[in-house]
Design a protein around this motif. Structure first.
Motif, mmCIF file in Angstrom:
data_model
loop_
_atom_site.group_PDB
_atom_site.id
_atom_site.type_symbol
_atom_site.label_atom_id
_atom_site.label_comp_id
_atom_site.label_asym_id
_atom_site.label_seq_id
_atom_site.Cartn_x
_atom_site.Cartn_y
_atom_site.Cartn_z
ATOM 1 N N ILE A 115 9.712 -4.445 5.330
ATOM 2 C CA ILE A 115 9.275 -4.790 4.625
ATOM 3 C C ILE A 115 7.326 -5.093 4.359
ATOM 4 C CG2 ILE A 115 9.968 -5.664 2.187
ATOM 5 C CD1 ILE A 115 9.245 -7.878 2.303
ATOM 6 N N PRO A 116 6.296 -4.317 3.515
ATOM 7 C CA PRO A 116 4.561 -3.789 4.626
ATOM 8 C C PRO A 116 4.602 -5.015 4.943
ATOM 9 C CG PRO A 116 5.337 -2.335 2.675
ATOM 10 C CD PRO A 116 6.585 -3.310 2.410
ATOM 11 N N ILE A 117 4.617 -5.669 3.406
ATOM 12 C CA ILE A 117 4.058 -7.271 3.493
ATOM 13 C C ILE A 117 5.090 -8.341 2.546
ATOM 14 C CG2 ILE A 117 1.524 -8.452 2.461
ATOM 15 C CD1 ILE A 117 0.360 -5.612 3.087
ATOM 16 N N SER A 118 4.610 -9.056 2.582
ATOM 17 C CA SER A 118 5.294 -10.494 2.045
ATOM 18 C C SER A 118 5.033 -10.962 1.475
ATOM 19 C CB SER A 118 5.648 -12.089 2.926
ATOM 20 O OG SER A 118 4.460 -12.393 2.837
ATOM 21 N N THR A 119 4.961 -10.994 0.003
ATOM 22 C CA THR A 119 4.945 -11.154 -1.167
ATOM 23 C C THR A 119 2.897 -12.412 -1.455
ATOM 24 O OG1 THR A 119 6.558 -10.983 -2.489
ATOM 25 C CG2 THR A 119 4.987 -12.149 -3.308
ATOM 26 N N SER A 120 3.871 -13.763 -0.317
ATOM 27 C CA SER A 120 2.517 -14.240 -0.074
ATOM 28 C C SER A 120 1.569 -14.035 0.323
ATOM 29 C CB SER A 120 3.209 -16.270 0.304
ATOM 30 O OG SER A 120 3.740 -15.111 1.430
ATOM 31 N N ALA A 145 1.355 2.842 2.942
ATOM 32 C CA ALA A 145 0.993 3.194 1.634
ATOM 33 C C ALA A 145 1.727 2.249 0.783
ATOM 34 C CB ALA A 145 0.661 4.860 1.272
ATOM 35 N N ASN A 146 2.489 2.459 0.230
ATOM 36 C CA ASN A 146 2.997 2.121 -1.317
ATOM 37 C C ASN A 146 2.617 0.365 -1.169
ATOM 38 O OD1 ASN A 146 4.604 3.735 -1.905
ATOM 39 N ND2 ASN A 146 6.776 2.549 -1.150
ATOM 40 N N THR A 147 2.281 -0.505 -0.221
ATOM 41 C CA THR A 147 2.451 -1.317 -0.516
ATOM 42 C C THR A 147 0.417 -1.975 -0.693
ATOM 43 O OG1 THR A 147 3.506 -2.439 1.248
ATOM 44 C CG2 THR A 147 0.989 -3.352 0.970
ATOM 45 N N LEU A 148 -0.622 -0.479 0.238
ATOM 46 C CA LEU A 148 -2.178 -0.334 -0.715
ATOM 47 C C LEU A 148 -1.541 -0.438 -1.899
ATOM 48 C CD1 LEU A 148 -4.801 -0.636 -0.131
ATOM 49 C CD2 LEU A 148 -5.162 1.751 0.460
ATOM 50 N N LEU A 149 -1.121 1.007 -2.498
ATOM 51 C CA LEU A 149 -1.059 1.788 -4.178
ATOM 52 C C LEU A 149 -0.788 0.156 -5.000
ATOM 53 C CD1 LEU A 149 0.372 4.714 -3.044
ATOM 54 C CD2 LEU A 149 -1.571 4.368 -3.956
ATOM 55 N N ASP A 150 0.654 0.085 -3.788
ATOM 56 C CA ASP A 150 0.731 -1.719 -5.781
ATOM 57 C C ASP A 150 -0.512 -2.215 -5.211
ATOM 58 O OD1 ASP A 150 2.522 -3.393 -6.717
ATOM 59 O OD2 ASP A 150 2.409 -4.753 -5.148
ATOM 60 N N GLN A 151 -1.839 -3.034 -4.712
ATOM 61 C CA GLN A 151 -2.679 -3.878 -4.604
ATOM 62 C C GLN A 151 -3.478 -3.429 -4.744
ATOM 63 O OE1 GLN A 151 -2.161 -7.180 -3.466
ATOM 64 N NE2 GLN A 151 -0.720 -6.646 -3.480
ATOM 65 N N ILE A 152 -3.754 -1.922 -5.028
ATOM 66 C CA ILE A 152 -5.025 -1.480 -5.847
ATOM 67 C C ILE A 152 -4.585 -1.571 -7.758
ATOM 68 C CG2 ILE A 152 -6.063 0.748 -6.365
ATOM 69 C CD1 ILE A 152 -5.612 1.500 -3.915
ATOM 70 N N THR A 153 -3.669 -1.612 -8.545
ATOM 71 C CA THR A 153 -2.829 -1.615 -9.051
ATOM 72 C C THR A 153 -3.210 -3.052 -9.798
ATOM 73 O OG1 THR A 153 -1.435 0.038 -9.060
ATOM 74 C CG2 THR A 153 -1.226 -1.138 -11.303
ATOM 75 N N LYS A 154 -2.453 -4.247 -8.872
ATOM 76 C CA LYS A 154 -2.827 -5.333 -9.420
ATOM 77 C C LYS A 154 -4.093 -5.905 -9.144
ATOM 78 C CE LYS A 154 1.506 -6.281 -8.282
ATOM 79 N NZ LYS A 154 3.406 -7.105 -6.821
ATOM 80 N N PRO A 197 6.852 -0.857 -2.962
ATOM 81 C CA PRO A 197 7.134 -1.924 -2.316
ATOM 82 C C PRO A 197 8.462 -2.630 -2.831
ATOM 83 C CG PRO A 197 4.685 -2.697 -2.717
ATOM 84 C CD PRO A 197 5.046 -1.135 -3.300
ATOM 85 N N VAL A 198 9.517 -2.608 -1.500
ATOM 86 C CA VAL A 198 10.488 -3.313 -2.187
ATOM 87 C C VAL A 198 10.957 -4.713 -0.807
ATOM 88 C CG1 VAL A 198 11.600 -1.261 -3.093
ATOM 89 C CG2 VAL A 198 11.598 -1.613 -0.785
ATOM 90 N N THR A 199 11.772 -5.399 -1.317
ATOM 91 C CA THR A 199 12.270 -6.724 -0.740
ATOM 92 C C THR A 199 13.637 -5.810 -0.167
ATOM 93 O OG1 THR A 199 13.665 -7.011 -2.084
ATOM 94 C CG2 THR A 199 12.088 -8.007 -2.419
#
Length: 506
Positions: A26-31, A112-121, A163-165
């Protein structure tokens, strides 16, 4: 010259494991993500990290498109990683090149998925709605770029758009090619609508709306190709009329220029996208950065050039491949008399090293021996043109010859523009076969040949005729439809047994 440092070191919290031995990445852990994305520069670093996975893209093209094709006859004295690629071995699943292609492209997708998710959040931390929109569009362009690269090599793929676990990744199987294309097309349509036409300052070199248009046109054309009876990139969709307006918009924009000097397109002194008007999208490199640990420079210029050549000119830094990877006689002999591209793209003079003379030609298009890097063979200072304006013109001719709006005269004019630059006389009544022959010489050593063969519908016929003529050592196996694409890497099959089924024929 200013360059945006896409290929730069980034904060450790953004770095995925370099190990590609399993699916559970996974790109980056939740924490980690919760504590990292707190400022505009954090989001820009994350965007640059997605670009960074382009670093090996040109080398991959050399190893998996050029070597696979009739442009190279790469049968080695000692078995090398490229031999089974060249020889159409059915035992390619553990090959290093195959493993790298899957792992690196998915690494970029996960980023890319991680950045897109973080832009949303957490997009409020960016502080600028326009920057947030642009970064989102860039991430979608790059996700599409990596998925398109993958579908051309492997066919069916796991479609992951968030992002997926690790447990979630272990349950996601391969989707049909049609579903992969749905994501690619949606991403590129969004990118086209939200990317700028140009950039200034340090942002020059990022993906533009024209890069997205060009890539989407290539997607429609790859889809339109025959499917060879396999689940590969071709679907027989006949969408040439969807590709043509995208290509025409790039041509009509006035942003790009057909350079009348072929060698100038690849000159080390013509690297800035603001001056090299043939470059629609570059993979960017910068050599000589102090303390870079070879991360900023390029290695692709010598990927298909032998180390013994560099030794023959008294360069001792091991620039070059372990053995010569010769250009095929068929390609070398295909250049017409007076074609200036041959002398620029191919080294044919022969050389002697340690008492051994080598007369077989090799590719040298990206080499300038006056620019050999001082520190390392991984630090060449030249960009790789991933999308070139001449390609846009020739793809337009291809669409017309497939029945999209336009005339035979329009297609002839494009081909003759290319031939005139090469010092050749004009032709009339250009056919698709002639167009692909011209593309073979125009884009030699740029990694397009295998994909051109896929799209031509004649890959099996052309390759098997070439093998019968070229393969003096009888090392290359007959090419069957299953070999249009590569096997799923063995590392992926072993990670979660039964999740993926191997591509037929491997």
């Amino acid at each position: 010259m200013k360059k945006i440092f896409f290929l730069s070191t980034i904060s450790a919290v953004l770095m995925m494991s370099a190990c590609n031995k399993d699916l559970n990445q996974i790109p980056i852990s939740t924490s980690t993500t919760a504590t990292f994305y707190k400022s505009p520069s954090d989001f820009l670093q994350a965007s640059n990290a997605i670009y960074a996975d382009l670093h090996n893209y040109p080398v991959r093209l050399a190893n998996m498109s050029e070597i696979r094709s009739d442009n190279i006859y790469g049968v080695s004295v000692t078995v090398r990683d490229w031999d089974p690629v060249n020889d159409f071995s059915p035992s390619l699943a553990a090959n290093a090149y195959v493993t790298e292609a899957w792992g690196t492209d998915f690494n970029g997708i996960f980023r890319a998925n991680t950045l897109l998710d973080q832009i949303t959040k957490n997009g409020s931390y960016i502080g600028s709605a326009s920057l947030a929109t642009r970064l989102q569009a860039e991430a979608k362009f790059l996700r599409a770029f990596y998925y398109f690269d993958l579908v051309k090599y492997f066919g069916k793929l796991p479609v992951i758009d968030h992002p997926v676990t690790a447990p979630e990744a272990s349950a996601i199987g391969r989707s049909a090619v049609a579903d992969v294309y749905k994501l690619i097309i949606a991403d590129l349509q969004a990118a086209m609508a939200n990317l700028p036409a140009t950039y200034t300052g340090v942002d020059v070199g990022r993906a533009t709306k024209y890069a997205a248009e060009a890539l989407l046109a290539q997607v429609y054309m790859a889809k339109s190709a025959p499917n060879y009876g396999i689940e590969g990139p071709g679907t027989g969709s006949n969408e040439w009329n969807l590709a043509l307006p995208l290509l025409q918009d790039i041509i009509s924009s006035g942003q790009f220029v057909f350079d009348p000097n072929y060698s100038n397109v690849f000159s080390y002194t013509n690297q800035s996208p603001t001056t090299n008007k043939e470059a629609i999208f570059d993979v960017m490199y910068t050599s000589g950065i102090s303390g870079s640990s070879d991360l900023y420079g390029a290695s692709f210029p010598w990927a298909l050039a032998p180390n013994t050549y560099f030794l023959s000119i008294k360069d001792t830094k091991s620039n070059g491949s372990l053995e010569i990877i010769p250009v095929s006689n068929d390609l070398a002999n295909s250049y017409e008399t007076g074609d200036t591209r041959k002398a620029f793209s191919l080294y044919t003079a022969g050389y002697t090293n340690a008492g051994t003379t080598e007369i077989r030609p090799f590719f040298k298009k990206w080499l300038d021996i006056t620019k050999i890097p001082a520190a390392s063979r991984f630090d060449w200072g030249i960009n790789f043109i991933a999308i070139r304006y001449t390609d846009i013109l020739m793809l337009k001719a291809e669409c017309i010859l497939h029945g999209a709006p336009g005339s035979q005269g329009d297609a002839d004019a494009i081909v003759n523009q290319v031939r005139t630059r090469a010092g050749l006389p004009s032709v009339t009544g250009v056919t698709l076969a002639q167009l692909f022959d011209e593309r073979r010489r125009e884009f030699a050593d740029e990694g397009s040949r295998w994909f051109d063969l896929q799209r031509s519908g004649n890959l099996l016929t052309i390759m098997n005729a070439w093998i019968a003529k070229e393969d003096a050592q009888k090392a290359i196996k007959p090419v069957v439809a299953n070999y249009v694409i590569y096997p799923v890497p063995q590392t992926q099959l072993d990670a979660v047994p039964g999740l993926y089924t191997q591509n037929p024929g491997y």
